[in-house]
Scaffold this motif. Structure first.
Motif, mmCIF file in Angstrom:
data_model
loop_
_atom_site.group_PDB
_atom_site.id
_atom_site.type_symbol
_atom_site.label_atom_id
_atom_site.label_comp_id
_atom_site.label_asym_id
_atom_site.label_seq_id
_atom_site.Cartn_x
_atom_site.Cartn_y
_atom_site.Cartn_z
ATOM 1 N N SER A 152 -12.608 -5.762 -15.056
ATOM 2 C CA SER A 152 -11.378 -5.496 -14.307
ATOM 3 C C SER A 152 -10.294 -6.454 -14.768
ATOM 4 C CB SER A 152 -11.634 -5.671 -12.806
ATOM 5 O OG SER A 152 -12.595 -4.751 -12.368
ATOM 6 N N PRO A 153 -9.037 -5.980 -14.818
ATOM 7 C CA PRO A 153 -7.953 -6.862 -15.268
ATOM 8 C C PRO A 153 -7.738 -8.016 -14.299
ATOM 9 C CG PRO A 153 -7.090 -4.820 -14.374
ATOM 10 C CD PRO A 153 -8.568 -4.643 -14.490
ATOM 11 N N ALA A 154 -7.265 -9.110 -14.827
ATOM 12 C CA ALA A 154 -6.966 -10.252 -13.974
ATOM 13 C C ALA A 154 -5.880 -9.886 -12.992
ATOM 14 C CB ALA A 154 -6.520 -11.427 -14.848
ATOM 15 N N PRO A 155 -5.924 -10.463 -11.762
ATOM 16 C CA PRO A 155 -4.935 -10.114 -10.734
ATOM 17 C C PRO A 155 -3.495 -10.328 -11.174
ATOM 18 C CG PRO A 155 -6.761 -11.372 -9.791
ATOM 19 C CD PRO A 155 -6.930 -11.400 -11.281
ATOM 20 N N ASP A 156 -3.264 -11.300 -12.081
ATOM 21 C CA ASP A 156 -1.886 -11.591 -12.488
ATOM 22 C C ASP A 156 -1.474 -10.838 -13.749
ATOM 23 O OD1 ASP A 156 -3.607 -12.919 -14.129
ATOM 24 O OD2 ASP A 156 -2.485 -14.813 -14.164
ATOM 25 N N GLN A 157 -2.367 -9.976 -14.284
ATOM 26 C CA GLN A 157 -2.021 -9.220 -15.476
ATOM 27 C C GLN A 157 -1.011 -8.142 -15.114
ATOM 28 O OE1 GLN A 157 -5.374 -7.786 -17.692
ATOM 29 N NE2 GLN A 157 -4.206 -6.148 -18.661
ATOM 30 N N SER A 158 0.076 -8.059 -15.866
ATOM 31 C CA SER A 158 1.146 -7.126 -15.524
ATOM 32 C C SER A 158 0.755 -5.698 -15.864
ATOM 33 C CB SER A 158 2.426 -7.501 -16.264
ATOM 34 O OG SER A 158 2.214 -7.451 -17.666
ATOM 35 N N LEU A 159 1.339 -4.767 -15.152
ATOM 36 C CA LEU A 159 1.111 -3.344 -15.396
ATOM 37 C C LEU A 159 2.108 -2.825 -16.425
ATOM 38 C CD1 LEU A 159 0.747 -2.061 -11.722
ATOM 39 C CD2 LEU A 159 -1.086 -2.147 -13.415
ATOM 40 N N THR A 160 1.734 -1.753 -17.085
ATOM 41 C CA THR A 160 2.663 -1.075 -17.976
ATOM 42 C C THR A 160 3.812 -0.508 -17.138
ATOM 43 O OG1 THR A 160 0.868 -0.483 -19.481
ATOM 44 C CG2 THR A 160 2.915 0.774 -19.661
ATOM 45 N N PRO A 161 5.056 -0.663 -17.539
ATOM 46 C CA PRO A 161 6.173 -0.118 -16.759
ATOM 47 C C PRO A 161 6.015 1.380 -16.530
ATOM 48 C CG PRO A 161 6.988 -1.612 -18.435
ATOM 49 C CD PRO A 161 5.523 -1.433 -18.715
ATOM 50 N N GLY A 162 6.466 1.833 -15.375
ATOM 51 C CA GLY A 162 6.380 3.246 -15.037
ATOM 52 C C GLY A 162 6.209 3.447 -13.546
ATOM 53 N N LEU A 163 5.881 4.680 -13.176
ATOM 54 C CA LEU A 163 5.702 5.063 -11.774
ATOM 55 C C LEU A 163 4.224 5.261 -11.490
ATOM 56 C CD1 LEU A 163 6.876 5.982 -9.022
ATOM 57 C CD2 LEU A 163 6.994 8.303 -9.971
ATOM 58 N N TYR A 164 3.744 4.660 -10.409
ATOM 59 C CA TYR A 164 2.352 4.767 -9.989
ATOM 60 C C TYR A 164 2.312 5.394 -8.599
ATOM 61 C CZ TYR A 164 1.363 1.660 -13.900
ATOM 62 O OH TYR A 164 1.266 1.123 -15.164
ATOM 63 N N LEU A 165 1.689 6.574 -8.488
ATOM 64 C CA LEU A 165 1.581 7.276 -7.208
ATOM 65 C C LEU A 165 0.305 6.815 -6.517
ATOM 66 C CD1 LEU A 165 2.479 10.832 -8.566
ATOM 67 C CD2 LEU A 165 4.030 9.062 -7.711
ATOM 68 N N VAL A 166 0.466 6.104 -5.405
ATOM 69 C CA VAL A 166 -0.669 5.453 -4.750
ATOM 70 C C VAL A 166 -0.932 6.086 -3.380
ATOM 71 C CG1 VAL A 166 -1.588 3.261 -3.912
ATOM 72 C CG2 VAL A 166 -0.133 3.301 -5.945
ATOM 73 N N ALA A 167 -2.125 6.648 -3.213
ATOM 74 C CA ALA A 167 -2.516 7.221 -1.921
ATOM 75 C C ALA A 167 -2.913 6.102 -0.971
ATOM 76 C CB ALA A 167 -3.679 8.193 -2.114
ATOM 77 N N THR A 168 -2.447 6.204 0.270
ATOM 78 C CA THR A 168 -2.743 5.187 1.279
ATOM 79 C C THR A 168 -3.538 5.801 2.420
ATOM 80 O OG1 THR A 168 -0.605 5.619 2.336
ATOM 81 C CG2 THR A 168 -0.694 3.830 0.714
ATOM 82 N N PRO A 169 -4.226 4.981 3.228
ATOM 83 C CA PRO A 169 -5.072 5.513 4.310
ATOM 84 C C PRO A 169 -4.297 6.395 5.286
ATOM 85 C CG PRO A 169 -5.561 3.210 3.935
ATOM 86 C CD PRO A 169 -4.341 3.513 3.116
ATOM 87 N N ILE A 170 -4.970 7.437 5.798
ATOM 88 C CA ILE A 170 -4.353 8.306 6.801
ATOM 89 C C ILE A 170 -4.658 7.818 8.219
ATOM 90 C CG2 ILE A 170 -4.355 10.324 5.312
ATOM 91 C CD1 ILE A 170 -6.860 11.302 6.726
ATOM 92 N N GLY A 171 -5.466 6.788 8.322
ATOM 93 C CA GLY A 171 -5.807 6.236 9.632
ATOM 94 C C GLY A 171 -6.623 4.967 9.489
#
Length: 323
Positions: free
Chosen positions: A44-63
């Motif tokens: 797994s990438p290190a927590p401080d490793q930057s992401l590639t620029p762009g849009l990330y669609l993230v699903a969040t809990p419904i409850g």
């Protein structure tokens, strides 16, 4: 603290060689990585490793907050900022996860210039898009933003995760080999009726989102437009008072009249039963429909219910009305 199993059962002298072998394996893997060799299961990438620029669609809990995925948490930790419907709602989720990020308000009412600025920022920044609950763009904001990103050549990544429509479908027990998600039904009676009439002949389970204050009115419309269709009402999904009640419209109306519903609702309507109609059946159905409908409406109604030709039914409806 992580306790290695071998430390509890092996003497110290036996541990050293294994550690040496593990160290050699790690060194070899790093050398392969340096020469461009593919590793099938990368760390797994290190927590401080930057992401590639762009849009990330993230699903969040419904409850239930425990339903967020590890990948979603990783993206939220490493992104440069979060675009969200309501900063208060998303702020609570980020606080629960121990994450602090800049947040920008974004919904379907955001102005074009605001969306343009957000898209421009993704040339150099990684932006996560979240809705208040569930998967972005499933009856939630994001459609225009994704299209603008694609037009500008911005990378778009979608993460799978919680979706109330799918949870309700799997919980209901209604046929799920074919289903149609149709979002929210119109709030007005005329619109609800027309929408249900348009979808009546589709051989699939129909899935809608509905609000608690409108549920009884919607059930009444279903009873009138789609009689004898089995219905499931799934509400408060993944929460403490989760409920999925199944039956026919009349019985569900009686229950929810006595027990007013609360919370978010997924409303499901089972597929139509196969109808083998002959001319006599069609005439009876047309006569009944003509009591409240114009010939064209009656013909459409019976065509959807039986699969018979609408033009032929209209001709027959005109004959019956004339005589």
């Amino acid at each position: 603290m992580i306790v290695h199993p071998e430390s509890a059962i092996a003497p110290k002298a036996a541990i050293a060689p294994r550690r040496f072998i593990n160290a050699c394996f790690i060194l070899a893997a790093s050398l392969f990585a340096g020469h461009g060799r593919h590793v099938s299961e990368p760390a797994s990438p290190a927590p401080d490793q930057s992401l590639t620029p762009g849009l990330y669609l993230v699903a969040t809990p419904i409850g239930n907050l425990g339903d967020i995925t590890m990948r979603a948490v990783d993206i939220l930790r490493r992104c440069d900022g979060v675009a969200c419907e309501d900063t208060r709602v998303t702020g609570k989720l980020l606080k629960h996860l121990g994450i602090s990020k800049p947040m920008w308000r974004y919904d379907d009412h955001s102005e074009h210039r605001d969306r343009s600025r957000l898209v421009d920022s993704m040339q150099t920044r990684a932006v996560a898009l979240v809705s208040d609950a569930g998967t972005p763009m499933v009856s939630d904001p994001g459609y225009r933003l994704v299209n603008d990103c694609r037009e500008q050549g911005i990378a778009v990544t979608s993460l799978p995760g919680p979706c109330a429509a799918v949870v309700g479908l799997t919980l209901s027990g209604l046929p799920n080999d074919r289903f149609l998600f149709a979002g929210f039904l119109p709030s007005k009676e005329k619109g609800r009726r027309e929408t249900l009439e348009d979808l009546a002949a589709i051989d699939a389970t129909l899935v809608f989102y509905e609000t608690a204050p409108r549920l009884l009115k919607t059930l009444a419309t279903i009873e009138d437009v789609l009689p004898k269709r089995e219905i499931a009402v799934a509400r408060e999904l993944t929460k403490l008072h989760e409920e999925c009640r199944r039956g026919f419209a009349s019985g569900l109306m009686a229950y929810y009249d006595a027990n007013p519903p609360r919370g978010e609702i997924v409303l499901l309507i089972g597929p139509p039963e196969a109808v083998q109609a002959n001319e006599a059946d069609a005439d009876d159905m047309l006569r009944e429909a003509l009591m409240t409908m114009k010939p064209s409406q009656a013909a459409g109604h019976v065509a959807k219910a039986t699969g018979l030709d609408r033009k032929a039914l209209y001709t027959r409806a005109m004959d019956l009305k004339a005589g």
